[in-house]
Scaffold this motif. Structure first.
Motif, PDB file in Angstrom:
ATOM      1  N   HIS A   1       0.888  -1.062  -0.137  1.00 32.00           N
ATOM      2  CA  HIS A   1      -0.163  -0.038   0.004  1.00 32.00           C
ATOM      3  C   HIS A   1       0.821   1.181   0.214  1.00 32.00           C
ATOM      4  O   HIS A   1       1.112   1.780   1.093  1.00 32.00           O
ATOM      5  N   LEU A   2       1.337   1.371  -1.078  1.00 34.16           N
ATOM      6  CA  LEU A   2       2.566   2.668  -1.182  1.00 34.16           C
ATOM      7  C   LEU A   2       1.933   3.719  -1.876  1.00 34.16           C
ATOM      8  O   LEU A   2       2.533   5.007  -2.012  1.00 34.16           O
ATOM      9  N   GLY A   3       0.563   3.948  -1.860  1.00 36.14           N
ATOM     10  CA  GLY A   3       0.094   5.202  -2.285  1.00 36.14           C
ATOM     11  C   GLY A   3      -0.356   5.942  -1.349  1.00 36.14           C
ATOM     12  O   GLY A   3       0.219   5.870  -0.167  1.00 36.14           O
ATOM     13  N   ARG A   4      -1.419   6.907  -1.306  1.00 31.48           N
ATOM     14  CA  ARG A   4      -1.908   7.598  -0.389  1.00 31.48           C
ATOM     15  C   ARG A   4      -2.759   6.603   0.808  1.00 31.48           C
ATOM     16  O   ARG A   4      -4.145   6.885   0.702  1.00 31.48           O
ATOM     17  N   SER A   5      -2.300   6.023   1.394  1.00 30.90           N
ATOM     18  CA  SER A   5      -2.971   4.859   2.194  1.00 30.90           C
ATOM     19  C   SER A   5      -3.503   5.520   3.590  1.00 30.90           C
ATOM     20  O   SER A   5      -4.366   5.049   4.320  1.00 30.90           O
ATOM     21  N   ASN A   6      -2.804   6.689   4.159  1.00 28.53           N
ATOM     22  CA  ASN A   6      -3.155   7.306   5.304  1.00 28.53           C
ATOM     23  C   ASN A   6      -3.143   6.267   6.671  1.00 28.53           C
ATOM     24  O   ASN A   6      -4.114   6.311   7.461  1.00 28.53           O
ATOM     25  N   VAL A   7      -2.358   5.607   6.557  1.00 25.26           N
ATOM     26  CA  VAL A   7      -2.021   4.788   7.686  1.00 25.26           C
ATOM     27  C   VAL A   7      -1.657   5.063   8.972  1.00 25.26           C
ATOM     28  O   VAL A   7      -0.227   5.738   8.692  1.00 25.26           O
ATOM     29  N   PRO A   8      -1.976   5.145   9.975  1.00 26.66           N
ATOM     30  CA  PRO A   8      -1.230   5.529  11.256  1.00 26.66           C
ATOM     31  C   PRO A   8      -0.328   4.689  11.729  1.00 26.66           C
ATOM     32  O   PRO A   8      -0.395   3.305  11.551  1.00 26.66           O
ATOM     33  N   VAL A   9       0.734   5.044  12.183  1.00 30.31           N
ATOM     34  CA  VAL A   9       1.852   4.127  12.988  1.00 30.31           C
ATOM     35  C   VAL A   9       2.141   4.763  14.143  1.00 30.31           C
ATOM     36  O   VAL A   9       2.422   6.032  14.319  1.00 30.31           O
ATOM     37  N   PHE A  10       2.225   3.836  15.085  1.00 30.82           N
ATOM     38  CA  PHE A  10       2.740   4.068  16.699  1.00 30.82           C
ATOM     39  C   PHE A  10       4.238   3.671  16.717  1.00 30.82           C
ATOM     40  O   PHE A  10       4.553   2.517  16.497  1.00 30.82           O
ATOM     41  N   ILE A  11       5.174   4.428  17.358  1.00 29.24           N
ATOM     42  CA  ILE A  11       6.239   3.994  17.833  1.00 29.24           C
ATOM     43  C   ILE A  11       6.353   4.179  19.303  1.00 29.24           C
ATOM     44  O   ILE A  11       6.202   5.347  19.739  1.00 29.24           O
ATOM     45  N   HIS A  12       6.818   3.072  19.974  1.00 28.45           N
ATOM     46  CA  HIS A  12       6.839   3.231  21.478  1.00 28.45           C
ATOM     47  C   HIS A  12       8.432   2.743  21.876  1.00 28.45           C
ATOM     48  O   HIS A  12       8.811   1.575  21.476  1.00 28.45           O
ATOM     49  N   VAL A  13       9.161   3.634  22.343  1.00 26.64           N
ATOM     50  CA  VAL A  13      10.439   3.608  23.120  1.00 26.64           C
ATOM     51  C   VAL A  13      10.587   3.359  24.419  1.00 26.64           C
ATOM     52  O   VAL A  13      10.046   4.008  25.113  1.00 26.64           O
ATOM     53  N   GLY A  14      11.336   2.217  24.799  1.00 23.41           N
ATOM     54  CA  GLY A  14      11.262   2.152  26.436  1.00 23.41           C
ATOM     55  C   GLY A  14      12.808   2.762  26.947  1.00 23.41           C
ATOM     56  O   GLY A  14      13.685   2.908  26.290  1.00 23.41           O
ATOM     57  N   ALA A  15      12.701   2.571  28.425  1.00 21.55           N
ATOM     58  CA  ALA A  15      13.923   2.820  29.044  1.00 21.55           C
ATOM     59  C   ALA A  15      15.020   1.842  28.707  1.00 21.55           C
ATOM     60  O   ALA A  15      14.678   0.616  28.449  1.00 21.55           O
ATOM     61  N   PRO A  16      16.196   2.002  28.879  1.00 24.19           N
ATOM     62  CA  PRO A  16      17.378   1.144  28.663  1.00 24.19           C
ATOM     63  C   PRO A  16      17.169  -0.102  29.581  1.00 24.19           C
ATOM     64  O   PRO A  16      16.687  -0.157  30.814  1.00 24.19           O
ATOM     65  N   VAL A  17      17.666  -1.308  28.704  1.00 27.73           N
ATOM     66  CA  VAL A  17      17.374  -2.713  29.387  1.00 27.73           C
ATOM     67  C   VAL A  17      18.874  -3.275  30.054  1.00 27.73           C
ATOM     68  O   VAL A  17      19.633  -2.934  29.598  1.00 27.73           O
ATOM     69  N   ASP A  18      18.729  -3.634  31.256  1.00 25.26           N
ATOM     70  CA  ASP A  18      19.851  -4.014  31.870  1.00 25.26           C
ATOM     71  C   ASP A  18      20.475  -5.350  31.337  1.00 25.26           C
ATOM     72  O   ASP A  18      19.950  -6.257  30.637  1.00 25.26           O
ATOM     73  N   THR A  19      21.795  -5.176  31.051  1.00 27.28           N
ATOM     74  CA  THR A  19      22.650  -5.963  30.073  1.00 27.28           C
ATOM     75  C   THR A  19      23.326  -6.845  30.768  1.00 27.28           C
ATOM     76  O   THR A  19      24.203  -7.472  30.355  1.00 27.28           O
ATOM     77  N   SER A  20      23.255  -6.827  32.192  1.00 19.78           N
ATOM     78  CA  SER A  20      24.100  -7.767  33.152  1.00 19.78           C
ATOM     79  C   SER A  20      23.706  -9.115  32.862  1.00 19.78           C
ATOM     80  O   SER A  20      22.796  -9.415  32.341  1.00 19.78           O
ATOM     81  N   GLY A  21      24.787  -9.950  33.592  1.00 21.18           N
ATOM     82  CA  GLY A  21      24.341 -11.373  33.369  1.00 21.18           C
ATOM     83  C   GLY A  21      24.697 -12.166  32.100  1.00 21.18           C
ATOM     84  O   GLY A  21      25.675 -11.169  31.342  1.00 21.18           O
ATOM     85  N   THR A  22      24.304 -13.135  31.857  1.00 15.69           N
ATOM     86  CA  THR A  22      24.695 -13.864  30.422  1.00 15.69           C
ATOM     87  C   THR A  22      24.157 -13.148  29.050  1.00 15.69           C
ATOM     88  O   THR A  22      22.691 -12.502  29.725  1.00 15.69           O
ATOM     89  N   PRO A  23      24.337 -13.372  28.010  1.00 14.40           N
ATOM     90  CA  PRO A  23      23.502 -12.839  26.903  1.00 14.40           C
ATOM     91  C   PRO A  23      22.378 -13.145  26.833  1.00 14.40           C
ATOM     92  O   PRO A  23      21.361 -12.321  26.673  1.00 14.40           O
ATOM     93  N   GLU A  24      22.034 -14.596  27.281  1.00 19.85           N
ATOM     94  CA  GLU A  24      20.844 -14.902  27.260  1.00 19.85           C
ATOM     95  C   GLU A  24      19.885 -14.450  28.243  1.00 19.85           C
ATOM     96  O   GLU A  24      18.655 -14.274  27.862  1.00 19.85           O
ATOM     97  N   GLU A  25      20.308 -14.169  29.362  1.00 22.62           N
ATOM     98  CA  GLU A  25      19.653 -13.608  30.222  1.00 22.62           C
ATOM     99  C   GLU A  25      19.239 -12.049  29.750  1.00 22.62           C
ATOM    100  O   GLU A  25      17.931 -11.715  29.846  1.00 22.62           O
ATOM    101  N   ALA A  26      20.075 -11.273  29.545  1.00 19.98           N
ATOM    102  CA  ALA A  26      19.854 -10.078  29.022  1.00 19.98           C
ATOM    103  C   ALA A  26      18.728 -10.060  27.866  1.00 19.98           C
ATOM    104  O   ALA A  26      17.998  -9.267  27.600  1.00 19.98           O
TER     105      ALA A  26
END
Length: 246
Positions: free
Chosen positions: A190-215
């Motif tokens: 839908h690349l014409g004038r679709s008038n589609v609304p888009v929401f973007i939500h950004v969060g606070a930084p995520v804790d990267t401690s522990g193993t890469p799998e835990e983070a």
């Protein structure tokens, strides 16, 4: 929630703090002076109304890794917007080496200083991302590595957590909802004038401690909550939508 317009056309909460333009990135002639202007014009022409919540979590200066969900081909465009309303910052995406090898697109990607990812040399790609982050760039990454056809979060790779921890920079979660209605895998464009609304939500930084799998598990959990919030807000303003609609 009360809103105002930032970046000339994007709806943000009225209390989003104003910051100075980034002293270097805001002045990049090709990326910020040309490409971003073209992309904004494309969104205006298509009538795509973008709402950004949480842009204050992006640092106004210094490095950060922006981890995004992936539901459509426009996600690269939407990934630029939180930085744009946050002092005209730029995001350098990690993209497959094959993209850089194409004549025209590859030249454009290089001019925008995006990061080439060679899947056969994973360690060097991680080192390149860490170098960029330590140099103060915002690097964008899709932990799912591919578009989710269900639009739910797929299994995450651990690269985002490993890179952010290795560089010592914030790991910022971000979700987009509505991109799948414009252009996604296996669906009509839908690349014409679709008038589609888009929401973007950004969060606070995520804790990267522990193993890469835990983070990574923490990152996915936070992004799941952000996605639920974005979908609920989208449905409340533009719905209701029937179950099962893409």
């Amino acid at each position: 929630m009360r809103y105002r317009i930032a970046g000339g056309q994007f709806r943000v909460p009225a209390d989003l703090p104003e910051v100075d333009n980034h002293p270097v990135e805001s002045g990049e002639r090709f990326y910020n002076g040309f490409v971003i202007r073209v992309l904004k014009a494309v969104l205006r022409a298509q009538g795509i109304a973008v709402t950004v919540v949480g842009a204050e979590h992006l640092p106004a200066t210094g490095g950060a890794l922006l981890a995004m969900n992936h539901t459509g081909y426009y996600d690269f465009i939407f990934g630029e917007i939180p930085g744009h309303v946050r002092g005209r910052r730029l995001v350098r995406f990690m993209a497959k080496k094959e993209v850089f090898d194409t004549p025209v697109v590859g030249a454009i990607m290089k001019s925008m200083d995006h990061a080439s990812v060679d899947r056969d040399k994973g360690a060097s790609s991680v080192e390149e991302a860490i170098r960029r982050l330590r140099d103060g760039q915002i690097v964008g990454i899709f932990p799912e590595a591919t578009i989710s056809r269900s639009f739910e979060l797929k299994e995450f790779k651990t690269g985002a957590a490993r890179i952010a921890a290795g560089a010592g920079v914030p790991l910022i979660p971000m979700v987009t909802w509505g991109s799948q209605r414009i252009w996604t895998k296996g669906r009509k464009k839908h690349l014409g004038r679709s008038n589609v609304p888009v929401f973007i939500h950004v969060g606070a930084p995520v804790d990267t401690s522990g193993t890469p799998e835990e983070a990574t598990a923490r990152l996915k959990s936070v992004m799941s909550e952000l996605l639920a919030d974005a979908r609920a807000a989208y449905d409340a303003e533009y719905g209701p939508f029937e179950d099962g609609l893409y």
